[in-house]
Design a protein around this motif. Structure first.
Motif, PDB file in Angstrom:
ATOM      1  N   LEU A 188      27.265   3.912 -67.927  1.00 38.33           N
ATOM      2  CA  LEU A 188      26.237   4.422 -68.421  1.00 38.33           C
ATOM      3  C   LEU A 188      25.113   4.821 -67.221  1.00 38.33           C
ATOM      4  O   LEU A 188      24.458   5.747 -67.211  1.00 38.33           O
ATOM      5  CB  LEU A 188      25.340   3.177 -69.165  1.00 38.33           C
ATOM      6  CG  LEU A 188      23.940   3.409 -69.778  1.00 38.33           C
ATOM      7  CD1 LEU A 188      23.663   4.718 -70.720  1.00 38.33           C
ATOM      8  CD2 LEU A 188      23.402   2.074 -70.505  1.00 38.33           C
ATOM      9  N   LEU A 189      25.327   3.925 -66.173  1.00 37.94           N
ATOM     10  CA  LEU A 189      24.463   3.946 -64.974  1.00 37.94           C
ATOM     11  C   LEU A 189      24.880   4.955 -64.173  1.00 37.94           C
ATOM     12  O   LEU A 189      24.169   5.806 -63.559  1.00 37.94           O
ATOM     13  CB  LEU A 189      24.446   2.731 -64.194  1.00 37.94           C
ATOM     14  CG  LEU A 189      24.057   1.476 -64.634  1.00 37.94           C
ATOM     15  CD1 LEU A 189      24.214   0.500 -63.680  1.00 37.94           C
ATOM     16  CD2 LEU A 189      22.421   1.634 -64.985  1.00 37.94           C
ATOM     17  N   VAL A 190      26.394   5.699 -64.097  1.00 35.32           N
ATOM     18  CA  VAL A 190      26.734   6.749 -63.466  1.00 35.32           C
ATOM     19  C   VAL A 190      26.134   8.041 -64.011  1.00 35.32           C
ATOM     20  O   VAL A 190      25.879   9.051 -63.520  1.00 35.32           O
ATOM     21  CB  VAL A 190      28.405   6.782 -63.475  1.00 35.32           C
ATOM     22  CG1 VAL A 190      28.679   8.034 -63.028  1.00 35.32           C
ATOM     23  CG2 VAL A 190      28.886   5.718 -62.635  1.00 35.32           C
ATOM     24  N   LYS A 191      26.115   7.944 -65.536  1.00 30.95           N
ATOM     25  CA  LYS A 191      25.780   9.191 -66.086  1.00 30.95           C
ATOM     26  C   LYS A 191      24.127   9.159 -65.965  1.00 30.95           C
ATOM     27  O   LYS A 191      23.702  10.340 -65.860  1.00 30.95           O
ATOM     28  CB  LYS A 191      26.239   9.071 -67.775  1.00 30.95           C
ATOM     29  CG  LYS A 191      27.416   9.169 -68.043  1.00 30.95           C
ATOM     30  CD  LYS A 191      28.009   9.250 -69.321  1.00 30.95           C
ATOM     31  CE  LYS A 191      29.426   9.219 -69.603  1.00 30.95           C
ATOM     32  NZ  LYS A 191      29.961  10.486 -69.074  1.00 30.95           N
ATOM     33  N   SER A 192      23.537   8.187 -65.973  1.00 40.43           N
ATOM     34  CA  SER A 192      22.023   8.408 -65.655  1.00 40.43           C
ATOM     35  C   SER A 192      21.862   8.522 -64.396  1.00 40.43           C
ATOM     36  O   SER A 192      20.620   9.581 -64.161  1.00 40.43           O
ATOM     37  CB  SER A 192      21.503   6.930 -65.753  1.00 40.43           C
ATOM     38  OG  SER A 192      21.715   6.022 -64.948  1.00 40.43           O
ATOM     39  N   LEU A 193      22.669   8.432 -63.447  1.00 38.37           N
ATOM     40  CA  LEU A 193      22.529   9.055 -61.987  1.00 38.37           C
ATOM     41  C   LEU A 193      22.560  10.645 -62.193  1.00 38.37           C
ATOM     42  O   LEU A 193      21.983  11.268 -61.187  1.00 38.37           O
ATOM     43  CB  LEU A 193      23.454   8.319 -61.034  1.00 38.37           C
ATOM     44  CG  LEU A 193      23.721   8.957 -59.648  1.00 38.37           C
ATOM     45  CD1 LEU A 193      22.296   9.094 -58.763  1.00 38.37           C
ATOM     46  CD2 LEU A 193      24.849   8.293 -59.095  1.00 38.37           C
ATOM     47  N   GLY A 194      23.575  11.096 -62.876  1.00 37.93           N
ATOM     48  CA  GLY A 194      23.839  12.335 -63.098  1.00 37.93           C
ATOM     49  C   GLY A 194      22.627  13.271 -63.535  1.00 37.93           C
ATOM     50  O   GLY A 194      22.032  14.111 -63.038  1.00 37.93           O
ATOM     51  N   GLY A 195      21.619  12.506 -64.532  1.00 34.92           N
ATOM     52  CA  GLY A 195      20.520  13.136 -64.997  1.00 34.92           C
ATOM     53  C   GLY A 195      19.581  13.108 -63.670  1.00 34.92           C
ATOM     54  O   GLY A 195      18.595  14.069 -63.390  1.00 34.92           O
ATOM     55  N   ALA A 196      19.507  11.836 -62.790  1.00 29.76           N
ATOM     56  CA  ALA A 196      18.383  12.050 -61.764  1.00 29.76           C
ATOM     57  C   ALA A 196      18.733  12.969 -60.811  1.00 29.76           C
ATOM     58  O   ALA A 196      17.885  13.651 -60.296  1.00 29.76           O
ATOM     59  CB  ALA A 196      18.676  10.660 -61.208  1.00 29.76           C
ATOM     60  N   LEU A 197      20.068  13.211 -60.554  1.00 25.89           N
ATOM     61  CA  LEU A 197      20.260  14.175 -59.520  1.00 25.89           C
ATOM     62  C   LEU A 197      20.101  15.767 -60.113  1.00 25.89           C
ATOM     63  O   LEU A 197      19.672  16.451 -59.231  1.00 25.89           O
ATOM     64  CB  LEU A 197      21.895  14.082 -59.251  1.00 25.89           C
ATOM     65  CG  LEU A 197      22.430  12.856 -58.363  1.00 25.89           C
ATOM     66  CD1 LEU A 197      23.872  12.958 -58.403  1.00 25.89           C
ATOM     67  CD2 LEU A 197      21.953  12.921 -57.061  1.00 25.89           C
TER      68      LEU A 197
END
Length: 217
Positions: A188-197
């Motif tokens: 979940l945190l990895v995917k949310s990082l993708g959104g931030a990037l």
């Protein structure tokens, strides 16, 4: 000359013994405070459970607060070292590894994690410095993986800091209300990082988001 050499050797051994004793007390404290809050243990409790004289803890750390901060700093040092290592790994593996290590730390040192993120011994400059050190280590790791460098423009850095702050709050809630596995939480945190990037790229195209990577296994 021989006497002088013997004195130096004796002082060196004394320093080494002192450092070893201090490290031993910190290791004991890490176990005692693993999931017990700062206020829940008195110095008498600590001394009794550690099987040491209370005066010894005061000798090395001056106060209960000094002892606890030393324990927190030692625990966090492991996490920061872990986040900064593994430069030879592919970027996606480093991100997964760093986030997984972060979540493991929060699980295994819940009282220390709560202190770093939300206070517990008074949210002062020392506690803030510990928290900021963790944030900077995580941001540097992500920036290296995403952009190939840790020195990034203010907008990109703010985007990553915003993500890290979200991770802190989500992780606090996760350890307080367990419901997700660590693997699910990490993804979940990895995917949310993708959104931030992707948001950073939209606002500053000179910082393109890395393409989503497929991970086997």
């Amino acid at each position: 000359m021989r006497q002088q050499s013997a004195d130096v050797t004796s002082r060196t051994r004394g320093t080494e013994r002192s450092a070893a004793r201090r490290a031993e007390l910190i290791a004991i404290g890490r176990k005692l405070f693993a999931d017990t809050s700062y206020d829940a243990l008195s110095m008498d409790d600590i001394a009794r459970q550690a099987h040491v004289a209370k005066g010894l803890i005061y000798y090395y750390f001056q106060s209960k607060r000094g002892y606890y901060l030393a324990i927190v700093q030692d625990s966090v040092a492991d996490l920061v070292t872990f986040a900064a290592s593994g430069l030879e790994r592919p970027a996606v593996d480093r991100v997964h590894r760093t986030i997984d290590g972060y979540l493991r730390f929060a699980e295994d040192h819940q009282a220390a994690y709560r202190t770093i993120i939300s206070g517990g011994v008074g949210f002062d400059a020392e506690v803030q410095a510990i928290r900021d050190g963790v944030r900077e280590a995580i941001v540097a790791t992500i920036a290296e993986g995403a952009y190939g460098r840790s020195g990034i423009a203010p907008l990109a850095r703010m985007g990553l800091i915003a993500w890290v702050c979200g991770v802190e709050g989500a992780t606090l809630d996760w350890i307080d209300r367990p419901g997700l596995s660590r693997d699910t939480m990490r993804e979940l945190l990895v995917k949310s990082l993708g959104g931030a990037l992707r948001a950073i790229e939209e606002l500053d195209p000179s910082y393109p988001a890395p393409p989503p990577a497929r991970r086997d296994g």
